[in-house]
Scaffold this motif. Structure first.
Motif, PDB file in Angstrom:
ATOM      1  N   THR A 161      -6.507   9.483  -8.302  1.00  0.00           N
ATOM      2  CA  THR A 161      -6.879   8.081  -8.070  1.00  0.00           C
ATOM      3  C   THR A 161      -6.662   7.719  -6.608  1.00  0.00           C
ATOM      4  O   THR A 161      -7.485   7.029  -6.004  1.00  0.00           O
ATOM      5  CB  THR A 161      -6.052   7.152  -8.980  1.00  0.00           C
ATOM      6  N   LEU A 162      -5.568   8.193  -6.049  1.00  0.00           N
ATOM      7  CA  LEU A 162      -5.273   7.928  -4.645  1.00  0.00           C
ATOM      8  C   LEU A 162      -6.370   8.508  -3.753  1.00  0.00           C
ATOM      9  O   LEU A 162      -6.835   7.854  -2.813  1.00  0.00           O
ATOM     10  CB  LEU A 162      -3.906   8.518  -4.276  1.00  0.00           C
ATOM     11  N   HIS A 163      -6.827   9.715  -4.072  1.00  0.00           N
ATOM     12  CA  HIS A 163      -7.898  10.351  -3.304  1.00  0.00           C
ATOM     13  C   HIS A 163      -9.183   9.529  -3.387  1.00  0.00           C
ATOM     14  O   HIS A 163      -9.847   9.286  -2.367  1.00  0.00           O
ATOM     15  CB  HIS A 163      -8.135  11.774  -3.807  1.00  0.00           C
ATOM     16  N   ARG A 164      -9.537   9.076  -4.597  1.00  0.00           N
ATOM     17  CA  ARG A 164     -10.746   8.262  -4.770  1.00  0.00           C
ATOM     18  C   ARG A 164     -10.644   6.961  -3.979  1.00  0.00           C
ATOM     19  O   ARG A 164     -11.608   6.512  -3.354  1.00  0.00           O
ATOM     20  CB  ARG A 164     -10.968   7.932  -6.243  1.00  0.00           C
ATOM     21  N   LEU A 165      -9.480   6.358  -4.004  1.00  0.00           N
ATOM     22  CA  LEU A 165      -9.259   5.107  -3.289  1.00  0.00           C
ATOM     23  C   LEU A 165      -9.426   5.309  -1.788  1.00  0.00           C
ATOM     24  O   LEU A 165     -10.126   4.546  -1.110  1.00  0.00           O
ATOM     25  CB  LEU A 165      -7.859   4.576  -3.610  1.00  0.00           C
ATOM     26  N   ARG A 166      -8.809   6.350  -1.270  1.00  0.00           N
ATOM     27  CA  ARG A 166      -8.901   6.610   0.179  1.00  0.00           C
ATOM     28  C   ARG A 166     -10.333   6.942   0.595  1.00  0.00           C
ATOM     29  O   ARG A 166     -10.786   6.538   1.664  1.00  0.00           O
ATOM     30  CB  ARG A 166      -7.962   7.750   0.573  1.00  0.00           C
ATOM     31  N   GLU A 167     -11.045   7.695  -0.249  1.00  0.00           N
ATOM     32  CA  GLU A 167     -12.430   8.054   0.063  1.00  0.00           C
ATOM     33  C   GLU A 167     -13.347   6.828   0.059  1.00  0.00           C
ATOM     34  O   GLU A 167     -14.343   6.795   0.763  1.00  0.00           O
ATOM     35  CB  GLU A 167     -12.946   9.081  -0.955  1.00  0.00           C
ATOM     36  N   ALA A 168     -13.005   5.831  -0.750  1.00  0.00           N
ATOM     37  CA  ALA A 168     -13.863   4.654  -0.903  1.00  0.00           C
ATOM     38  C   ALA A 168     -13.661   3.621   0.201  1.00  0.00           C
ATOM     39  O   ALA A 168     -14.472   2.713   0.354  1.00  0.00           O
ATOM     40  CB  ALA A 168     -13.605   4.005  -2.263  1.00  0.00           C
ATOM     41  N   LEU A 169     -12.581   3.752   0.961  1.00  0.00           N
ATOM     42  CA  LEU A 169     -12.267   2.767   1.997  1.00  0.00           C
ATOM     43  C   LEU A 169     -12.604   3.296   3.389  1.00  0.00           C
ATOM     44  O   LEU A 169     -12.461   4.495   3.645  1.00  0.00           O
ATOM     45  CB  LEU A 169     -10.777   2.403   1.941  1.00  0.00           C
ATOM     46  N   PRO A 170     -13.016   2.416   4.315  1.00  0.00           N
ATOM     47  CA  PRO A 170     -13.240   2.864   5.693  1.00  0.00           C
ATOM     48  C   PRO A 170     -11.918   3.253   6.346  1.00  0.00           C
ATOM     49  O   PRO A 170     -10.851   2.847   5.891  1.00  0.00           O
ATOM     50  CB  PRO A 170     -13.861   1.634   6.365  1.00  0.00           C
ATOM     51  N   GLU A 171     -11.983   3.992   7.419  1.00  0.00           N
ATOM     52  CA  GLU A 171     -10.804   4.627   8.023  1.00  0.00           C
ATOM     53  C   GLU A 171      -9.589   3.730   8.246  1.00  0.00           C
ATOM     54  O   GLU A 171      -8.528   4.055   7.747  1.00  0.00           O
ATOM     55  CB  GLU A 171     -11.204   5.349   9.309  1.00  0.00           C
ATOM     56  N   SER A 179      -8.145   3.053   4.768  1.00  0.00           N
ATOM     57  CA  SER A 179      -7.658   4.226   4.024  1.00  0.00           C
ATOM     58  C   SER A 179      -6.340   4.720   4.598  1.00  0.00           C
ATOM     59  O   SER A 179      -5.505   5.273   3.882  1.00  0.00           O
ATOM     60  CB  SER A 179      -8.705   5.344   4.013  1.00  0.00           C
ATOM     61  N   ALA A 180      -6.104   4.471   5.891  1.00  0.00           N
ATOM     62  CA  ALA A 180      -4.848   4.898   6.518  1.00  0.00           C
ATOM     63  C   ALA A 180      -3.645   4.169   5.937  1.00  0.00           C
ATOM     64  O   ALA A 180      -2.516   4.644   6.028  1.00  0.00           O
ATOM     65  CB  ALA A 180      -4.911   4.684   8.029  1.00  0.00           C
ATOM     66  N   LEU A 181      -3.874   2.992   5.319  1.00  0.00           N
ATOM     67  CA  LEU A 181      -2.784   2.268   4.668  1.00  0.00           C
ATOM     68  C   LEU A 181      -2.187   3.078   3.518  1.00  0.00           C
ATOM     69  O   LEU A 181      -1.070   2.834   3.097  1.00  0.00           O
ATOM     70  CB  LEU A 181      -3.282   0.922   4.111  1.00  0.00           C
ATOM     71  N   PHE A 182      -2.968   4.029   3.013  1.00  0.00           N
ATOM     72  CA  PHE A 182      -2.533   4.830   1.870  1.00  0.00           C
ATOM     73  C   PHE A 182      -2.119   6.238   2.277  1.00  0.00           C
ATOM     74  O   PHE A 182      -2.241   7.180   1.517  1.00  0.00           O
ATOM     75  CB  PHE A 182      -3.641   4.858   0.804  1.00  0.00           C
ATOM     76  N   THR A 183      -1.609   6.378   3.500  1.00  0.00           N
ATOM     77  CA  THR A 183      -1.051   7.642   3.961  1.00  0.00           C
ATOM     78  C   THR A 183       0.361   7.756   3.405  1.00  0.00           C
ATOM     79  O   THR A 183       1.148   6.822   3.536  1.00  0.00           O
ATOM     80  CB  THR A 183      -1.007   7.680   5.502  1.00  0.00           C
ATOM     81  N   PRO A 184       0.702   8.888   2.764  1.00  0.00           N
ATOM     82  CA  PRO A 184       2.068   9.034   2.241  1.00  0.00           C
ATOM     83  C   PRO A 184       3.109   8.794   3.327  1.00  0.00           C
ATOM     84  O   PRO A 184       2.917   9.160   4.483  1.00  0.00           O
ATOM     85  CB  PRO A 184       2.102  10.481   1.742  1.00  0.00           C
ATOM     86  N   ARG A 185       4.203   8.171   2.946  1.00  0.00           N
ATOM     87  CA  ARG A 185       5.220   7.742   3.908  1.00  0.00           C
ATOM     88  C   ARG A 185       5.747   8.868   4.782  1.00  0.00           C
ATOM     89  O   ARG A 185       5.994   8.668   5.958  1.00  0.00           O
ATOM     90  CB  ARG A 185       6.403   7.126   3.160  1.00  0.00           C
ATOM     91  N   GLU A 186       5.903  10.050   4.208  1.00  0.00           N
ATOM     92  CA  GLU A 186       6.463  11.143   5.009  1.00  0.00           C
ATOM     93  C   GLU A 186       5.537  11.567   6.136  1.00  0.00           C
ATOM     94  O   GLU A 186       5.944  12.230   7.083  1.00  0.00           O
ATOM     95  CB  GLU A 186       6.815  12.356   4.133  1.00  0.00           C
ATOM     96  N   LEU A 187       4.244  11.157   6.051  1.00  0.00           N
ATOM     97  CA  LEU A 187       3.297  11.503   7.109  1.00  0.00           C
ATOM     98  C   LEU A 187       3.138  10.402   8.148  1.00  0.00           C
ATOM     99  O   LEU A 187       2.438  10.561   9.121  1.00  0.00           O
ATOM    100  CB  LEU A 187       1.918  11.816   6.496  1.00  0.00           C
ATOM    101  N   CYS A 230       0.823  -1.213   0.000  1.00  0.00           N
ATOM    102  CA  CYS A 230       0.000   0.000   0.000  1.00  0.00           C
ATOM    103  C   CYS A 230       0.857   1.264   0.000  1.00  0.00           C
ATOM    104  O   CYS A 230       0.498   2.262  -0.630  1.00  0.00           O
ATOM    105  CB  CYS A 230      -0.971  -0.007   1.179  1.00  0.00           C
ATOM    106  N   GLN A 231       2.007   1.234   0.682  1.00  0.00           N
ATOM    107  CA  GLN A 231       2.895   2.401   0.677  1.00  0.00           C
ATOM    108  C   GLN A 231       3.428   2.671  -0.726  1.00  0.00           C
ATOM    109  O   GLN A 231       3.470   3.819  -1.170  1.00  0.00           O
ATOM    110  CB  GLN A 231       4.062   2.189   1.648  1.00  0.00           C
TER     111      GLN A 231
END
Length: 198
Positions: free
Chosen positions: A106-116, A119-127, A95-96
């Motif tokens: 696409t990343l935004h759509r993916l995160r919006e479509a997943l429950p919390e 969706s946290a699996l797709f947090t950019p590494r620097e964050l 996921c990283q």
């Protein structure tokens, strides 16, 4: 955008997988399980931005399934035939790198479509606190051969005795045992023989 080979090389290196074939199997499993949690429009958007060999696996999923993060990890473990702990780590690594490979829309759509939790699996590494791999020797290819600079905030390496409450070697026993309510630790309640009880 990362090429197919770049993505697989990164995943193989950071997940400690022996090669690109294992990395591809792992990436495909993670993508397919994620696809089962998504709707068709999001799956299609995701497939359009993935290398063709990885996108192909998404086209056969059964979408709109309702399951949580634990079930996602369990499904990945089952499909890749690895222990659950490894599946959790492999899913995080995949996921990283997808986070870095996918376009922002696409990343935004993916995160919006997943429950919390998912969706946290797709947090950019620097964050992500402490998500950093530092290898002692640039020639080393796996995380196991390297040295993590800081442990991820939820990593088992931060615990003094990870899984201590569930390991046979260090568990304090079942509730009944701790409270001495087992037959072995029980106290006689009557002097009458059982044959006299009605």
């Amino acid at each position: 955008m990362m090429t197919h080979d770049e993505l697989l090389s990164h995943v193989a290196e950071h997940a400690g997988l022996p090669g690109q074939q294992e990395a591809e199997r792992t990436v495909r499993a993670v993508l397919e399980v994620l696809g089962e949690r998504l709707s068709w429009p999001v799956i299609q958007a995701l497939a359009e931005d993935l290398p063709a060999p990885l996108a192909a696996g998404l086209r056969g999923v059964v979408p709109h399934q309702d399951f949580n993060l634990a079930e996602l990890h369990a499904r990945v473990a089952s499909r890749t035939r690895v222990p659950l702990g490894l599946a959790v780590e492999h899913t995080g690594v995949v996921c990283q790198f997808l986070t870095e490979a996918l376009p922002p829309g696409t990343l935004h759509r993916l995160r919006e479509a997943l429950p919390e939790p998912m969706s946290a699996l797709f947090t950019p590494r620097e964050l992500v606190e402490g998500f950093e791999y530092v290898h002692l020797d640039p020639g080393r290819r796996t995380l196991a051969e390297g040295r993590p600079e800081r442990a991820h905030s939820h990593s088992v390496v931060r615990a003094d005795n990870p899984h201590g409450d569930t390991k046979l070697s260090s568990a304090t026993g079942l509730t009944q045992e701790r409270e001495q309510e087992t037959l072995a630790a029980g106290h006689p309640g009557s002097n009458r023989p059982l044959s006299e009880w009605e």
